[in-house]
Design a protein around this motif. Structure first.
Motif, PDB file in Angstrom:
ATOM      1  N   LEU A 116     -11.365  -3.074  -4.675  1.00  0.00           N
ATOM      2  CA  LEU A 116     -10.859  -3.884  -3.574  1.00  0.00           C
ATOM      3  C   LEU A 116     -12.007  -4.419  -2.729  1.00  0.00           C
ATOM      4  O   LEU A 116     -13.044  -3.776  -2.583  1.00  0.00           O
ATOM      5  CB  LEU A 116      -9.932  -3.054  -2.686  1.00  0.00           C
ATOM      6  CG  LEU A 116      -8.716  -2.427  -3.360  1.00  0.00           C
ATOM      7  CD1 LEU A 116      -7.908  -1.625  -2.356  1.00  0.00           C
ATOM      8  CD2 LEU A 116      -7.836  -3.502  -3.981  1.00  0.00           C
TER       9      LEU A 116
ATOM     10  N   VAL B 228      -8.769   3.926  -1.179  1.00  0.00           N
ATOM     11  CA  VAL B 228      -7.430   3.491  -1.605  1.00  0.00           C
ATOM     12  C   VAL B 228      -6.498   4.686  -1.727  1.00  0.00           C
ATOM     13  O   VAL B 228      -5.285   4.524  -1.859  1.00  0.00           O
ATOM     14  CB  VAL B 228      -7.488   2.748  -2.955  1.00  0.00           C
ATOM     15  CG1 VAL B 228      -8.278   1.463  -2.838  1.00  0.00           C
ATOM     16  CG2 VAL B 228      -8.064   3.639  -4.059  1.00  0.00           C
TER      17      VAL B 228
ATOM     18  N   THR C  64       0.842  -1.192   0.000  1.00  0.00           N
ATOM     19  CA  THR C  64       0.000   0.000   0.000  1.00  0.00           C
ATOM     20  C   THR C  64       0.879   1.245   0.000  1.00  0.00           C
ATOM     21  O   THR C  64       2.107   1.172   0.098  1.00  0.00           O
ATOM     22  CB  THR C  64      -0.904   0.017   1.245  1.00  0.00           C
ATOM     23  OG1 THR C  64      -0.068   0.195   2.404  1.00  0.00           O
ATOM     24  CG2 THR C  64      -1.695  -1.279   1.370  1.00  0.00           C
TER      25      THR C  64
ATOM     26  N   GLN D 263      -6.387   7.973  -4.132  1.00  0.00           N
ATOM     27  CA  GLN D 263      -6.014   8.089  -5.535  1.00  0.00           C
ATOM     28  C   GLN D 263      -5.134   9.322  -5.742  1.00  0.00           C
ATOM     29  O   GLN D 263      -5.462  10.408  -5.279  1.00  0.00           O
ATOM     30  CB  GLN D 263      -7.270   8.193  -6.404  1.00  0.00           C
ATOM     31  CG  GLN D 263      -8.217   7.037  -6.213  1.00  0.00           C
ATOM     32  CD  GLN D 263      -9.495   7.215  -7.003  1.00  0.00           C
ATOM     33  OE1 GLN D 263      -9.521   7.881  -8.029  1.00  0.00           O
ATOM     34  NE2 GLN D 263     -10.566   6.603  -6.542  1.00  0.00           N
TER      35      GLN D 263
ATOM     36  N   ILE E 158      -7.292  -2.088   2.885  1.00  0.00           N
ATOM     37  CA  ILE E 158      -6.626  -1.758   1.622  1.00  0.00           C
ATOM     38  C   ILE E 158      -5.388  -2.638   1.474  1.00  0.00           C
ATOM     39  O   ILE E 158      -4.530  -2.662   2.347  1.00  0.00           O
ATOM     40  CB  ILE E 158      -6.249  -0.263   1.571  1.00  0.00           C
ATOM     41  CG1 ILE E 158      -7.497   0.596   1.777  1.00  0.00           C
ATOM     42  CG2 ILE E 158      -5.563   0.082   0.266  1.00  0.00           C
ATOM     43  CD1 ILE E 158      -8.616   0.314   0.807  1.00  0.00           C
TER      44      ILE E 158
ATOM     45  N   THR F 157     -13.956   4.027   3.608  1.00  0.00           N
ATOM     46  CA  THR F 157     -14.853   3.063   2.970  1.00  0.00           C
ATOM     47  C   THR F 157     -16.271   3.324   3.461  1.00  0.00           C
ATOM     48  O   THR F 157     -16.490   3.533   4.643  1.00  0.00           O
ATOM     49  CB  THR F 157     -14.418   1.639   3.311  1.00  0.00           C
ATOM     50  OG1 THR F 157     -13.112   1.414   2.772  1.00  0.00           O
ATOM     51  CG2 THR F 157     -15.386   0.616   2.733  1.00  0.00           C
TER      52      THR F 157
ATOM     53  N   ASN G 170      -3.618   1.577  -5.650  1.00  0.00           N
ATOM     54  CA  ASN G 170      -4.635   1.510  -6.682  1.00  0.00           C
ATOM     55  C   ASN G 170      -4.952   2.914  -7.169  1.00  0.00           C
ATOM     56  O   ASN G 170      -4.818   3.875  -6.425  1.00  0.00           O
ATOM     57  CB  ASN G 170      -5.896   0.845  -6.101  1.00  0.00           C
ATOM     58  CG  ASN G 170      -6.783   0.244  -7.157  1.00  0.00           C
ATOM     59  OD1 ASN G 170      -6.582   0.473  -8.341  1.00  0.00           O
ATOM     60  ND2 ASN G 170      -7.773  -0.517  -6.735  1.00  0.00           N
TER      61      ASN G 170
ATOM     62  N   CYS H 111      -3.937   4.667   5.969  1.00  0.00           N
ATOM     63  CA  CYS H 111      -4.284   3.532   5.104  1.00  0.00           C
ATOM     64  C   CYS H 111      -5.197   2.598   5.884  1.00  0.00           C
ATOM     65  O   CYS H 111      -4.801   2.078   6.934  1.00  0.00           O
ATOM     66  CB  CYS H 111      -3.032   2.772   4.663  1.00  0.00           C
ATOM     67  SG  CYS H 111      -1.931   3.738   3.598  1.00  0.00           S
TER      68      CYS H 111
END
Length: 199
Positions: free
Chosen positions: A123, A168, A90, A170, A104, A198, A108, A100
């Motif tokens: 994921l 994730v 990660t 980005q 994860i 999430t 990604n 994180c």
């Protein structure tokens, strides 16, 4: 799978049933692809539509139609880090000072203008599961040149979804700082960052 059943209970009453089921299972790419930059995600899904109905001739000019239907769509996504898959790393494993989430399992959604990109698929526990229930009961009446219809329609829907799309974290490096996307990446000059929990 498609199935149908029709039953004429009497001269005035007919019944029917319909079923449609579709499933899709994408293979785990770890089983056949060892490319370093491959998409490591895969998914399985199942869609189903189920309907039962009754048509009843009340009189020579009056018809009752009853319908009950259920539609369901379930899509579940998987990725590296699950049992039997390759363990990747990660952003936190790479030393980036961000939060994180424990779920994860890989970097990604990285894009570098003029360079490479990483898109590893959704994921786990990313999922979209929706179900709708529909009930219709209608009566149609013909009087001479006129037709009158009335009835009731009820629909109920349920959604059980979870998305790890933004959690994730980005990153995009577009060359705004140095003129080259790869140089911005090497220097850690981020253009945009999308992050969320999430949900």
């Amino acid at each position: 799978y498609v199935g149908k059943v029709d039953f004429q209970k009497s001269a005035q009453h007919s019944l029917f049933g319909r079923v449609f089921v579709y499933s899709f299972n994408k293979k785990n790419p770890d089983l056949f692809n060892t490319q370093l930059l491959q998409s490591s995600g895969w998914n399985n899904s199942m869609q189903g539509a189920y309907t039962v109905g009754s048509t009843y001739l009340i009189g020579s000019s009056t018809v009752q139609a009853f319908r009950l239907a259920v539609n369901r769509s379930a899509n579940r996504f998987h990725n590296t880090g699950e049992p039997g898959t390759t363990k990747l790393f990660t952003w936190c494993d790479a030393g980036v000072k961000i939060y994180c989430e424990p779920i994860i399992t890989r970097i990604n959604q990285l894009s570098i203008n003029g360079g490479f990109s990483l898109d590893g698929g959704f994921l786990k526990p990313h999922r979209y599961i929706g179900t709708t229930y529909t009930l219709n009961d209608d009566v149609s009446l013909v009087k001479g040149a006129h037709q009158v219809g009335f009835g009731v329609s009820i629909m109920h829907g349920r959604d059980n979804s979870e998305a790890a799309f933004a959690s994730v974290t980005q990153f995009n490096f577009n060359g705004a700082a140095t003129g080259a996307g790869v140089a911005d990446f090497m220097l850690g000059r981020v253009n945009t960052m999308l992050a969320a929990r999430t949900n």
